[in-house]
Scaffold this active site. Sequence first.
Site, PDB file in Angstrom:
ATOM      1  N   ARG A  37      -2.437 -13.692  10.039  1.00 46.88           N
ATOM      2  CA  ARG A  37      -3.181 -12.430   9.967  1.00 46.88           C
ATOM      3  C   ARG A  37      -2.725 -11.488  11.077  1.00 46.88           C
ATOM      4  NH1 ARG A  37      -7.758 -11.791  12.683  1.00 46.88           N
ATOM      5  NH2 ARG A  37      -8.716 -13.770  12.149  1.00 46.88           N
ATOM      6  N   TYR A  56      -4.196  12.430  -3.341  1.00 44.38           N
ATOM      7  CA  TYR A  56      -4.310  11.292  -4.261  1.00 44.38           C
ATOM      8  C   TYR A  56      -5.804  10.962  -4.447  1.00 44.38           C
ATOM      9  CZ  TYR A  56      -4.397   6.429  -5.717  1.00 44.38           C
ATOM     10  OH  TYR A  56      -4.691   5.268  -6.364  1.00 44.38           O
ATOM     11  N   ASP A  87       1.231  12.230   4.497  1.00 43.92           N
ATOM     12  CA  ASP A  87       1.535  11.201   3.505  1.00 43.92           C
ATOM     13  C   ASP A  87       2.914  11.529   2.940  1.00 43.92           C
ATOM     14  OD1 ASP A  87       1.820   9.676   1.177  1.00 43.92           O
ATOM     15  OD2 ASP A  87      -0.337   9.628   0.799  1.00 43.92           O
ATOM     16  N   LYS A 104       5.308   2.404  -3.824  1.00 45.99           N
ATOM     17  CA  LYS A 104       6.080   3.389  -4.601  1.00 45.99           C
ATOM     18  C   LYS A 104       7.576   3.292  -4.279  1.00 45.99           C
ATOM     19  CE  LYS A 104       1.811   4.674  -5.424  1.00 45.99           C
ATOM     20  NZ  LYS A 104       0.975   3.751  -6.154  1.00 45.99           N
TER      21      LYS A 104
HETATM   22  C1  LIG Z   1       0.565   9.876  -2.514  1.00 43.08           C
HETATM   23  C2  LIG Z   1      -0.159   8.568  -2.514  1.00 43.08           C
HETATM   24  N1  LIG Z   1      -0.678   8.112  -1.360  1.00 43.08           N
HETATM   25  C3  LIG Z   1      -1.347   6.943  -1.291  1.00 43.08           C
HETATM   26  C4  LIG Z   1      -1.532   6.161  -2.415  1.00 43.08           C
HETATM   27  C5  LIG Z   1      -2.295   4.874  -2.307  1.00 43.08           C
HETATM   28  O1  LIG Z   1      -1.405   3.783  -2.314  1.00 43.08           O
HETATM   29  P1  LIG Z   1      -1.754   2.320  -2.903  1.00 43.08           P
HETATM   30  O2  LIG Z   1      -1.941   2.467  -4.373  1.00 43.08           O
HETATM   31  O3  LIG Z   1      -0.569   1.496  -2.504  1.00 43.08           O
HETATM   32  O4  LIG Z   1      -3.003   1.878  -2.234  1.00 43.08           O
HETATM   33  C6  LIG Z   1      -1.006   6.581  -3.631  1.00 43.08           C
HETATM   34  C7  LIG Z   1      -1.193   5.776  -4.841  1.00 43.08           C
HETATM   35  O5  LIG Z   1      -0.874   6.158  -5.938  1.00 43.08           O
HETATM   36  C8  LIG Z   1      -0.303   7.827  -3.684  1.00 43.08           C
HETATM   37  O6  LIG Z   1       0.203   8.299  -4.824  1.00 43.08           O
END
Ligand SMILES: Cc1ncc(COP(=O)(O)O)c(C=O)c1O
Length: 380
Positions: free
Chosen positions: A47, A99, A171, A196
Amino acid sequence: MGFATNAIHVGQEPDPSTGAVVLPIYQTSTYVYEELGKSRGGYDYARTNHPNRKALERTLAKLEGALASYVFTSGMAAIDSVFRLLRPGDHVVLSEAVYGGVYRLTTQLLVHFGLEFSFVDTSDPAVVLGAFRPNTKMIYIETPTNPTLRITDISAMAKLANERRATLVVDNTFLTPYLQRPIELGAHIVVHSLTKYLNGHSDATGGAVVLTRTDDAEKIYFIQRSAGAGLAPMDCFLTSRGLKTLAIRMLQHNANGLAVARHLDAHPKVRKVFYPGLVNHPQHELARRQQKGPGAMLSFDLGSEDAARRFLNQVKICSLAESLGGVESLISLPAQMTHASMPKEVRDRVGITDSLVRLSVGIEDVEDIVADIDQALLYI
Ligand SMILES: Cc1ncc(COP(=O)(O)O)c(C=O)c1O
């Protein structure tokens, strides 16, 4: 070293115990002590840390040009840990078309812990400035936004944040450090959904917090090992493997994204295409300045929910699925999928209509992607 070399070698030195060129998966929860109070190789419990996590964190920090990075079980776990840097009573200004998961986390969970959030159009610095309060501690932006592809000027946000002693979080999921360098533009923290493009193969979830300040790094590591959402060995291994081809994948994603966007833009059945690489995108010039390429995320409006439904039920190469950034083309209807947790009035305000289709253009042969789109458009 160049980006592609770093992606392949940093954090991926041969395994010291065996010489294995690829770091083995350390599938163990615990590590035997040399003697009381002394670990053998710097690890005691998975962990807290393990070799696969450490390797991936080193690669990511290098690729973003950062001080440190910490990886989590998902992008949301990473983003959640960033908000835990704040204290009750603190206020955050966020991009309004974030998101959907970030919208849900902040408005339905973190508000109960005394944090305050304002969602505004961060593509306009004056609007962001207007949203500032005496207790504003953070600006949180997505650029381009998901799924409306609006661009925020990172340097302008960094200037604002520095003047107001706030932290700028970007992000960078949609573009990756190969196409966008938020830290060089002044961001203090970068977050990613590793699920992604960075992994790129749709076979693991993961998230990263990438940091530039020692103080933040120590706090995020404390949160990672205390709250226990650090990424597991197998998922680190898969993400590290995917990262090695990031540069070459992003080049092809860019080329395919542009070709598909231009094709859709010229199609009579498509009302509007949202893609920063098109000259008709309202922030095309800013995107050209700020990004090394337009990326492969685009959205397009088919005029009605019914048309979008008929189209989505016919695509074959493009998989109707949540997520994005994989080698395979992934297509979705944000209003009913990724952004379903956002109230309809908010979706309407930020432009996530019921007929807006989001496409993550993969790296299949582009002629096949275009042919698939064309045959599905015949059904609307
Ligand atoms: C731009 C963006 N940030 C964060 C996330 C969240 O990521 P996760 O699905 O790996 O938790 C996503 C998910 O689609 C996203 O498109």
